[in-house]
Design a protein around this motif. Structure first.
Motif, short mmCIF file in Angstrom:
data_model
loop_
_atom_site.label_atom_id
_atom_site.label_comp_id
_atom_site.label_asym_id
_atom_site.label_seq_id
_atom_site.Cartn_x
_atom_site.Cartn_y
_atom_site.Cartn_z
N GLU A 87 0.83 -1.21 0.00
CA GLU A 87 0.00 0.00 0.00
C GLU A 87 0.87 1.26 0.00
O GLU A 87 0.56 2.25 -0.66
CB GLU A 87 -0.90 -0.02 1.24
CG GLU A 87 -2.08 0.91 1.16
CD GLU A 87 -3.06 0.48 0.07
OE1 GLU A 87 -3.38 1.33 -0.78
OE2 GLU A 87 -3.49 -0.70 0.04
N LEU A 88 1.96 1.19 0.72
CA LEU A 88 2.85 2.35 0.80
C LEU A 88 3.79 2.45 -0.40
O LEU A 88 4.53 3.42 -0.53
CB LEU A 88 3.70 2.29 2.10
CG LEU A 88 2.97 2.62 3.39
CD1 LEU A 88 3.85 2.32 4.59
CD2 LEU A 88 2.53 4.08 3.41
N GLY A 89 3.76 1.45 -1.23
CA GLY A 89 4.62 1.51 -2.41
C GLY A 89 6.05 1.10 -2.12
O GLY A 89 6.97 1.48 -2.83
N ALA B 212 6.35 8.22 -0.65
CA ALA B 212 6.30 7.08 -1.57
C ALA B 212 4.85 6.69 -1.85
O ALA B 212 4.49 6.36 -2.98
CB ALA B 212 7.06 5.89 -1.00
N PHE B 213 4.03 6.73 -0.81
CA PHE B 213 2.62 6.40 -0.98
C PHE B 213 1.98 7.30 -2.04
O PHE B 213 1.35 6.81 -2.99
CB PHE B 213 1.87 6.54 0.34
CG PHE B 213 0.38 6.39 0.20
CD1 PHE B 213 -0.22 5.15 0.20
CD2 PHE B 213 -0.42 7.52 0.06
CE1 PHE B 213 -1.59 5.02 0.05
CE2 PHE B 213 -1.79 7.40 -0.08
CZ PHE B 213 -2.37 6.14 -0.09
N PRO B 243 -1.69 0.23 -9.55
CA PRO B 243 -1.68 0.53 -8.13
C PRO B 243 -2.25 -0.61 -7.30
O PRO B 243 -1.95 -0.76 -6.15
CB PRO B 243 -2.56 1.77 -8.02
CG PRO B 243 -3.42 1.74 -9.25
CD PRO B 243 -2.64 1.01 -10.30
N ASP B 244 -3.06 -1.42 -7.90
CA ASP B 244 -3.70 -2.49 -7.16
C ASP B 244 -3.25 -3.87 -7.61
O ASP B 244 -3.67 -4.87 -7.06
CB ASP B 244 -5.21 -2.42 -7.35
CG ASP B 244 -5.77 -1.23 -6.62
OD1 ASP B 244 -6.75 -0.68 -7.10
OD2 ASP B 244 -5.21 -0.88 -5.58
N GLY B 245 -2.41 -3.89 -8.60
CA GLY B 245 -2.02 -5.17 -9.16
C GLY B 245 -1.35 -6.05 -8.13
O GLY B 245 -0.56 -5.59 -7.31
N ASP B 246 -1.67 -7.32 -8.15
CA ASP B 246 -0.99 -8.24 -7.26
C ASP B 246 0.39 -8.52 -7.83
O ASP B 246 0.54 -8.97 -8.95
CB ASP B 246 -1.79 -9.55 -7.16
CG ASP B 246 -2.42 -9.68 -5.79
OD1 ASP B 246 -3.08 -10.68 -5.53
OD2 ASP B 246 -2.25 -8.74 -4.99
N VAL B 247 1.38 -8.26 -7.03
CA VAL B 247 2.75 -8.46 -7.49
C VAL B 247 3.38 -9.55 -6.66
O VAL B 247 2.93 -9.83 -5.56
CB VAL B 247 3.57 -7.17 -7.34
CG1 VAL B 247 3.12 -6.16 -8.37
CG2 VAL B 247 3.46 -6.62 -5.95
N PRO B 248 4.41 -10.19 -7.18
CA PRO B 248 5.12 -11.20 -6.40
C PRO B 248 5.57 -10.63 -5.06
O PRO B 248 5.96 -9.46 -4.98
CB PRO B 248 6.34 -11.53 -7.27
CG PRO B 248 6.00 -11.07 -8.64
CD PRO B 248 4.95 -10.03 -8.52
N ALA B 249 5.50 -11.42 -4.03
CA ALA B 249 5.75 -10.91 -2.69
C ALA B 249 7.22 -10.66 -2.43
O ALA B 249 7.89 -11.45 -1.78
CB ALA B 249 5.18 -11.88 -1.66
N VAL B 250 7.72 -9.57 -2.94
CA VAL B 250 9.09 -9.18 -2.63
C VAL B 250 9.03 -8.04 -1.64
O VAL B 250 8.62 -6.95 -1.97
CB VAL B 250 9.84 -8.72 -3.88
CG1 VAL B 250 11.28 -8.38 -3.53
CG2 VAL B 250 9.78 -9.78 -4.95
N MET B 251 9.40 -8.33 -0.44
CA MET B 251 9.29 -7.30 0.60
C MET B 251 10.65 -6.82 1.05
O MET B 251 11.58 -7.60 1.18
CB MET B 251 8.58 -7.88 1.81
CG MET B 251 7.08 -7.75 1.73
SD MET B 251 6.33 -8.74 2.97
CE MET B 251 6.28 -10.32 2.17
#
Lengths: 253, 253
Positions: A87-89, B212-213, B243-251
């Motif tokens: 959400e925060l990008g 960033a948000f 903005p809402d697309g599900d992206v691979p979970a890279v955190m």
DNA sequence: ATGTCTTTGTGAACGCGTGCACAAAGATGG
DNA sequence: CCATCTTTGTGCACGCGTTCACAAAGACAT
């Protein structure tokens, strides 16, 4: 709070209130700490305590993001970390430039908090030719002449201004003209920017003045009511005037 | 704005709203600039523009201080500078200690904005014994062991915390126990303090995340509506996801 | 003295943010 | 399968802050 929003009056961005957005990083920090301790789930009450907010407020904040909790259990830490990051990008890379590599600029460049969350210092820029090439925090300082090229080559959209007040507006204008649309301003000036550009400011002097106001008020109350002399007594030279007393006009520059 | 108020829920201090107090330093800065240019009077409209606020808001803010303007003319600059200074408690001397003399602490010590408005750096304190005695900004660093003595001898009521996050709460507790009742916190932690102590925080990382948000939201809007490609095009590698697309979970960590 | 013009100070309406309090939802145990 | 218990999600009311819009106040010219 040492921050002030400029522009973007209070527009809910896609339904998420500005006040909530400002708290998301707080939640994220608390959640990251829990994640590192391998805590699987957390209740709104616990998390709220860790973030220093009211639990009802936290639940309402999360409700803007969607229903990510499980009643009777709480929130899944990992999942929430990911959702808030997204959400925060923060799932993408944000190259940042710092302009003005004095004491403060250098401190910011060295600050670890930058790199940790997807923010990458793409370049350090200073107007002093003597600084050019000199490495700060492992990154060579570049001259202001290169500003536009740096912004464009690196696709920078976030700029940090740590110059003296006099240079801030000029630097700001150049950053914006080159494509920067978010600015974090440490210079003690009001920046004017076109629509669509976000400015947030961090101003040490303002924060201290706000603290001084409350401090003065506390001292006044203490003197007024007969209680709690210990703090007032410890203060030595503090010119014990009432909060409203007319005092000789000695003003700081 | 890089600041957040903790505690003191929204109590009007002697009738002056918190939001107004936060703007007084802004007005004061603009007024000081006018004063230096020997401008005798200023209208609410002009001053509001200089401070970056709405003129109606400015007038209402000043109305809390009293009726200091003259209808048809405006406000007397010198008089207003004095009144605001007095209201903020800047007509007295505020000794301040900075705890944690790393990159940031040193930058703060060197910051000119400190001395300019009645704030005086009374001492620099660091936990590293190797720092003890070493001068920073012309002031010798003292060891943490001396903290309580320094606070009491100098009658310090405002403390600045620039330590790593891990040490902040502990330093905070000692400051409060020694008599400090206002704290400016640069460490990325939520500080808990007893009633009557004010904490304001300055958090670079949070500010960047808020930017960033909005930055992400702007990029999403641009992609959605077919307009204004130039900024998006300039960005090179920015992982052009919706903005809402599900992206691979890279955190990020 | 009177009229005009400028600018302040504020009454009133509105919107955002906060916190209470509770119903709904789901987990858990028998 | 049912009862109980925990915790979320939210409807609602309240208060602060912002903004509009205008009457009152004073300066200034005639």
């Amino acid at each position: 709070m040492a921050t002030g929003r400029t522009h973007r009056p209070a527009t809910r961005s896609r339904g998420i209130p500005e006040a909530t957005v400002a708290r998301l990083p707080l939640y994220l920090r608390a959640l990251t700490a829990l994640s590192e301790r391998s805590v699987p789930t957390v209740s709104s009450e616990e998390l709220a305590a860790a973030a220093g907010v009211n639990s009802a407020k936290l639940r309402k904040d999360f409700s803007y993001l969607g229903s990510y909790g499980t009643r009777g259990v709480g929130y899944d830490v990992e999942y929430l970390v990911y959702q808030i990051s997204r959400e925060l990008g923060l799932t993408q890379d944000w190259p940042v430039v710092i302009v003005g590599i004095g004491n403060l600029g250098a401190a910011l460049a060295n600050y670890g908090g930058f790199a940790s969350r997807g923010f990458r210092v793409a370049a350090l820029i200073d107007a002093d030719p003597a600084m050019a090439g000199k490495p700060v925090a492992g990154i060579p300082v570049q001259h202001t002449d290169e500003l536009e090229k740096i912004i464009q080559d690196n696709g920078v959209s976030i700029g940090v201004i740590a110059t003296p007040a006099g240079a801030a507006q000029q630097v700001c204008d150049r950053l914006v003209a080159a494509g920067v649309t978010s600015i974090l301003n440490f210079a003690p000036t009001v920046l004017s920017v076109p629509d669509g550009v976000d400015v947030r400011k961090v101003d040490l002097s303002i924060e201290l003045q706000i603290l001084a106001f409350h401090e003065q008020r506390k001292a006044g109350e203490e003197a007024g009511a007969g209680t709690a002399q210990q703090a007032a007594a410890a203060r030595s030279d503090a010119a014990d005037q009432g909060p409203d007393g007319d005092v000789p006009a000695v003003m700081p520059a």
